[in-house]
Design a protein around this motif. Structure first.
Motif, PDB file in Angstrom:
ATOM      1  N   LYS A   1       0.100 -14.162  15.407  1.00  0.00           N
ATOM      2  CA  LYS A   1      -1.022 -13.813  16.281  1.00  0.00           C
ATOM      3  C   LYS A   1      -2.179 -14.795  16.146  1.00  0.00           C
ATOM      4  N   SER A   2      -2.169 -15.595  15.085  1.00  0.00           N
ATOM      5  CA  SER A   2      -3.276 -16.520  14.822  1.00  0.00           C
ATOM      6  C   SER A   2      -3.261 -17.693  15.789  1.00  0.00           C
ATOM      7  N   LYS A   3      -4.448 -18.099  16.191  1.00  0.00           N
ATOM      8  CA  LYS A   3      -4.577 -19.304  17.014  1.00  0.00           C
ATOM      9  C   LYS A   3      -5.023 -20.489  16.156  1.00  0.00           C
ATOM     10  N   THR A   4      -5.741 -20.183  15.059  1.00  0.00           N
ATOM     11  CA  THR A   4      -6.226 -21.229  14.156  1.00  0.00           C
ATOM     12  C   THR A   4      -6.040 -20.782  12.707  1.00  0.00           C
ATOM     13  N   THR A   5      -6.177 -21.738  11.816  1.00  0.00           N
ATOM     14  CA  THR A   5      -6.182 -21.445  10.384  1.00  0.00           C
ATOM     15  C   THR A   5      -7.180 -22.384   9.705  1.00  0.00           C
ATOM     16  N   PRO A   6      -7.805 -21.930   8.611  1.00  0.00           N
ATOM     17  CA  PRO A   6      -8.733 -22.816   7.921  1.00  0.00           C
ATOM     18  C   PRO A   6      -7.998 -23.904   7.139  1.00  0.00           C
ATOM     19  N   VAL A   7      -8.623 -25.055   7.062  1.00  0.00           N
ATOM     20  CA  VAL A   7      -8.173 -26.127   6.178  1.00  0.00           C
ATOM     21  C   VAL A   7      -9.338 -26.389   5.238  1.00  0.00           C
ATOM     22  N   ILE A   8      -9.071 -26.278   3.955  1.00  0.00           N
ATOM     23  CA  ILE A   8     -10.092 -26.427   2.932  1.00  0.00           C
ATOM     24  C   ILE A   8      -9.932 -27.775   2.243  1.00  0.00           C
ATOM     25  N   GLY A   9     -11.036 -28.459   2.072  1.00  0.00           N
ATOM     26  CA  GLY A   9     -11.071 -29.698   1.301  1.00  0.00           C
ATOM     27  C   GLY A   9     -11.831 -29.457   0.013  1.00  0.00           C
ATOM     28  N   VAL A  10     -11.237 -29.867  -1.103  1.00  0.00           N
ATOM     29  CA  VAL A  10     -11.859 -29.686  -2.403  1.00  0.00           C
ATOM     30  C   VAL A  10     -12.066 -31.058  -3.032  1.00  0.00           C
ATOM     31  N   ILE A  11     -13.295 -31.322  -3.445  1.00  0.00           N
ATOM     32  CA  ILE A  11     -13.619 -32.596  -4.084  1.00  0.00           C
ATOM     33  C   ILE A  11     -13.605 -32.383  -5.591  1.00  0.00           C
ATOM     34  N   TYR A  12     -12.768 -33.160  -6.245  1.00  0.00           N
ATOM     35  CA  TYR A  12     -12.607 -33.066  -7.696  1.00  0.00           C
ATOM     36  C   TYR A  12     -12.889 -34.413  -8.335  1.00  0.00           C
ATOM     37  N   ARG A  13     -13.429 -34.368  -9.534  1.00  0.00           N
ATOM     38  CA  ARG A  13     -13.532 -35.566 -10.370  1.00  0.00           C
ATOM     39  C   ARG A  13     -12.289 -35.568 -11.258  1.00  0.00           C
ATOM     40  N   GLY A  14     -11.345 -36.445 -10.925  1.00  0.00           N
ATOM     41  CA  GLY A  14     -10.064 -36.451 -11.633  1.00  0.00           C
ATOM     42  C   GLY A  14      -9.415 -35.096 -11.462  1.00  0.00           C
ATOM     43  N   GLY A  15      -9.033 -34.487 -12.570  1.00  0.00           N
ATOM     44  CA  GLY A  15      -8.479 -33.142 -12.515  1.00  0.00           C
ATOM     45  C   GLY A  15      -9.317 -32.174 -13.301  1.00  0.00           C
ATOM     46  N   LYS A  16     -10.606 -32.512 -13.490  1.00  0.00           N
ATOM     47  CA  LYS A  16     -11.426 -31.734 -14.415  1.00  0.00           C
ATOM     48  C   LYS A  16     -12.583 -30.969 -13.791  1.00  0.00           C
ATOM     49  N   PHE A  17     -13.308 -31.580 -12.857  1.00  0.00           N
ATOM     50  CA  PHE A  17     -14.542 -30.969 -12.372  1.00  0.00           C
ATOM     51  C   PHE A  17     -14.547 -30.831 -10.859  1.00  0.00           C
ATOM     52  N   LEU A  18     -14.863 -29.637 -10.400  1.00  0.00           N
ATOM     53  CA  LEU A  18     -15.018 -29.370  -8.972  1.00  0.00           C
ATOM     54  C   LEU A  18     -16.411 -29.815  -8.548  1.00  0.00           C
ATOM     55  N   ASP A  19     -16.484 -30.684  -7.545  1.00  0.00           N
ATOM     56  CA  ASP A  19     -17.766 -31.225  -7.076  1.00  0.00           C
ATOM     57  C   ASP A  19     -18.212 -30.698  -5.724  1.00  0.00           C
ATOM     58  N   GLY A  20     -17.281 -30.236  -4.904  1.00  0.00           N
ATOM     59  CA  GLY A  20     -17.674 -29.781  -3.573  1.00  0.00           C
ATOM     60  C   GLY A  20     -16.511 -29.181  -2.812  1.00  0.00           C
ATOM     61  N   ILE A  21     -16.855 -28.473  -1.744  1.00  0.00           N
ATOM     62  CA  ILE A  21     -15.852 -27.828  -0.898  1.00  0.00           C
ATOM     63  C   ILE A  21     -16.215 -28.085   0.567  1.00  0.00           C
ATOM     64  N   LEU A  22     -15.210 -28.416   1.364  1.00  0.00           N
ATOM     65  CA  LEU A  22     -15.374 -28.651   2.797  1.00  0.00           C
ATOM     66  C   LEU A  22     -14.443 -27.700   3.550  1.00  0.00           C
ATOM     67  N   ARG A  23     -14.773 -27.430   4.812  1.00  0.00           N
ATOM     68  CA  ARG A  23     -13.918 -26.550   5.613  1.00  0.00           C
ATOM     69  C   ARG A  23     -13.938 -26.967   7.075  1.00  0.00           C
ATOM     70  N   THR A  24     -12.768 -26.836   7.681  1.00  0.00           N
ATOM     71  CA  THR A  24     -12.635 -26.928   9.124  1.00  0.00           C
ATOM     72  C   THR A  24     -11.536 -25.953   9.520  1.00  0.00           C
ATOM     73  N   ASP A  25     -11.342 -25.765  10.806  1.00  0.00           N
ATOM     74  CA  ASP A  25     -10.260 -24.926  11.309  1.00  0.00           C
ATOM     75  C   ASP A  25      -9.421 -25.756  12.256  1.00  0.00           C
ATOM     76  N   VAL A  26      -8.105 -25.567  12.223  1.00  0.00           N
ATOM     77  CA  VAL A  26      -7.203 -26.302  13.107  1.00  0.00           C
ATOM     78  C   VAL A  26      -6.347 -25.321  13.884  1.00  0.00           C
ATOM     79  N   GLU A  27      -5.860 -25.773  15.026  1.00  0.00           N
ATOM     80  CA  GLU A  27      -4.980 -24.967  15.870  1.00  0.00           C
ATOM     81  C   GLU A  27      -3.606 -24.852  15.237  1.00  0.00           C
ATOM     82  N   ILE A  28      -3.018 -23.676  15.320  1.00  0.00           N
ATOM     83  CA  ILE A  28      -1.646 -23.489  14.864  1.00  0.00           C
ATOM     84  C   ILE A  28      -0.733 -24.317  15.773  1.00  0.00           C
ATOM     85  N   ASP A  29       0.081 -25.170  15.174  1.00  0.00           N
ATOM     86  CA  ASP A  29       1.010 -26.068  15.879  1.00  0.00           C
ATOM     87  C   ASP A  29       0.306 -27.001  16.865  1.00  0.00           C
ATOM     88  N   GLY A  30      -0.994 -27.221  16.675  1.00  0.00           N
ATOM     89  CA  GLY A  30      -1.748 -28.091  17.576  1.00  0.00           C
ATOM     90  C   GLY A  30      -1.617 -29.559  17.205  1.00  0.00           C
TER      91      GLY A  30
END
Length: 192
Positions: free
Chosen positions: A19-48
């Protein structure tokens, strides 16, 4: 030699149903594999066909861009068969791109599914733009697979090893998956 706190931007999508038309895509900014620095978000069309442009816009507009050294994707698709053209993403952002896969992608199966879509040629070109699938052994001798553009294979493998601090999945992708599932379902679950 890579710096241990290399800034990696990892993307993963959220779950969706028919039933979904879109889904979120999350971007996570990490320093190496240790520290979370930021989070980004957008939405994309299913099968678009909007994922490449939306990710490029998100990357180019973030205040973190100057510190970022590489973009990492959990496979080349989000929202079903919304294929990310890594060649176009690399050209649009000027950033190296790494595509992570836990298992060797079955391109014959992907091709068979894509043949049912009206824009098969466009989508198949995007798949081919991801390039050769390569193998990397983790410290525990487990194999993972990747495709990349804009970065030497040794640096790609070092980045994958450096960022896989809590298992077989690079932290930016693991955490992006947890956040994306929590946004959609109200609670994180599953493996990236």
């Amino acid at each position: 030699m890579l710096k241990p706190e290399i800034r990696i931007l990892g993307f993963d999508d959220g779950p969706f149903d028919t039933k979904s038309k879109t889904t979120p895509v999350i971007g996570v900014i990490y320093r190496g594999g240790k520290f979370l620095d930021g989070i980004l978000r957008t939405d994309v069309e299913i099968d678009g066909l909007d994922s490449t442009g939306k990710l490029a816009k998100l990357i180019n507009s973030t205040r973190h861009k100057q510190q970022l050294k590489v973009v990492m994707l959990d496979g080349i698709t989000v929202g079903g068969f919304n294929i990310i053209d890594i060649k176009q993403l690399h050209e649009s952002t000027g950033m190296p791109v790494i595509v992570f896969n836990r298992k060797h992608p079955d391109l014959d199966s992907v091709r068979n599914v894509l043949m049912n879509l009206a824009d098969f040629d466009t989508r198949w070109k995007m798949v081919k733009n991801a390039g050769k699938i390569k193998e990397c052994k983790l410290d525990n001798d487990k194999k993972i697979y990747y495709q990349s553009l804009g970065m030497a294979d040794d640096d790609v493998e070092d980045t994958l090893l450096l960022s896989s601090t809590h298992g077989d999945i690079p932290e930016p992708l693991r955490v992006a998956h947890l956040i994306a599932t929590a946004i959609v379902r109200g609670e994180s679950y599953g493996r990236a």
